[in-house]
Write a protein that holds these residues in place. Structure first.
Motif, mmCIF file in Angstrom:
data_model
loop_
_atom_site.group_PDB
_atom_site.id
_atom_site.type_symbol
_atom_site.label_atom_id
_atom_site.label_comp_id
_atom_site.label_asym_id
_atom_site.label_seq_id
_atom_site.Cartn_x
_atom_site.Cartn_y
_atom_site.Cartn_z
ATOM 1 N N THR A 48 0.954 -1.148 -0.065
ATOM 2 C CA THR A 48 0.045 -0.137 0.090
ATOM 3 C C THR A 48 0.846 1.260 -0.091
ATOM 4 O OG1 THR A 48 -1.830 1.157 1.032
ATOM 5 C CG2 THR A 48 -0.208 -0.159 2.494
ATOM 6 N N ASP A 53 -3.930 5.788 -0.926
ATOM 7 C CA ASP A 53 -4.307 4.239 -1.194
ATOM 8 C C ASP A 53 -5.747 4.054 -1.087
ATOM 9 O OD1 ASP A 53 -2.315 2.070 -2.039
ATOM 10 O OD2 ASP A 53 -3.871 1.199 -1.419
ATOM 11 N N HIS A 88 -6.353 5.734 5.461
ATOM 12 C CA HIS A 88 -5.613 4.491 5.290
ATOM 13 C C HIS A 88 -5.644 3.558 6.144
ATOM 14 C CE1 HIS A 88 -1.309 3.259 3.896
ATOM 15 N NE2 HIS A 88 -2.094 2.605 3.437
#
Ligand code: TMP
Length: 229
Positions: A48, A53, A88
């Motif tokens: 990631t 992301d 995230h």
């Protein structure tokens, strides 16, 4: 859930690995080698990156990396990175760790300490306070710091942009001065001195194979990995 750095001998639990360094230091290529290596050791792996992301993170990334946004205030920049990170962790990192995957992230909180703190000059204790709120105790188990002369890094980064491998629309940091990138490099080295157990300095000036060898041998030693390749 609070994340405690885990013991990995025989059936590791959590494995959260971060890659850090200046632009053009080769992190992204090495992340792929590392993912393949960990999977060959029997550890399913998620890669990631920050920023961008998650669906929301991609919108934040656009603002942060757009070279047109020269007027972005340093404090606004800081909070946008923090917002991306909160999303995230919630959406990608925690669920993957809890599902038993190793997570390798291309940049994490150290990047904020270094870019917004050491390089932009924002107050380091303010950044620490924000991280206390955002990270909820999540700390990488190991961080690979790709160390490289910024002259070389920037040359490589611009070659990637000119060769179409990275969009020009993401070049806001590449357009910063060499002095800025020198501060980034120095900031990372200061952090590495502060956290010698967690941060491993990788000499990123050598060949791709030799860079990976430094990563592989560290992982093998730290986590007692046995691989089938
Ligand atoms: P990258 O996708 O090539 O790593 O670009 C992300 C850029 O954002 C890079 O120049 C470093 C910068 N950055 C920060 O300034 N602070 C941060 O917290 C993070 C994650 C990245």
């Amino acid at each position: 859930m609070k994340h405690e750095p885990a013991l990995f001998k025989n059936g590791f639990k959590f494995m959260f690995i971060t890659f850090e360094g200046i632009e053009g230091s080769g992190k992204t290529t090495q992340m792929e080698h590392t993912r393949r290596y960990l999977e060959a050791c029997g550890k399913p792996c998620v890669t990631t990156r920050e920023p961008g992301d998650t669906r929301i993170g991609r919108q934040i990334r656009k603002i942060l990396l757009d070279p047109e946004n020269r007027d972005l205030a340093p404090e606004a920049e800081l909070f946008l990175y923090a917002a991306d990170r909160a999303q995230h962790i919630r959406e990608r990192i925690r669920p993957a760790l809890e599902a038993g995957h190793a997570v390798i992230s291309d940049r994490f909180s150290d990047a904020t300490t270094v870019y917004q703190g050491h390089a932009r000059g924002l107050d380091l204790s303010m950044i620490r306070d924000i991280h206390t709120q955002v990270l909820e105790g999540l700390t990488p188990d190991i961080t690979f710091l790709f160390d490289l002369d910024p002259v070389v890094g920037l040359e490589r980064a611009w070659a990637a942009i000119d060769g179409g491998k990275r969009p020009t629309g993401e070049s806001r940091f590449e357009q910063e001065t060499l002095a800025f990138h020198e501060k980034v490099r120095k900031g990372y080295l200061i952090l590495a001195e502060e956290y010698p157990e967690r941060i491993v300095i990788i000499d990123a000036s050598v060949s791709e194979a030799l860079v990976f060898e430094q990563i592989r041998s560290t992982l093998e030693r730290r986590f007692s990995l046995v691989h089938s390749i």
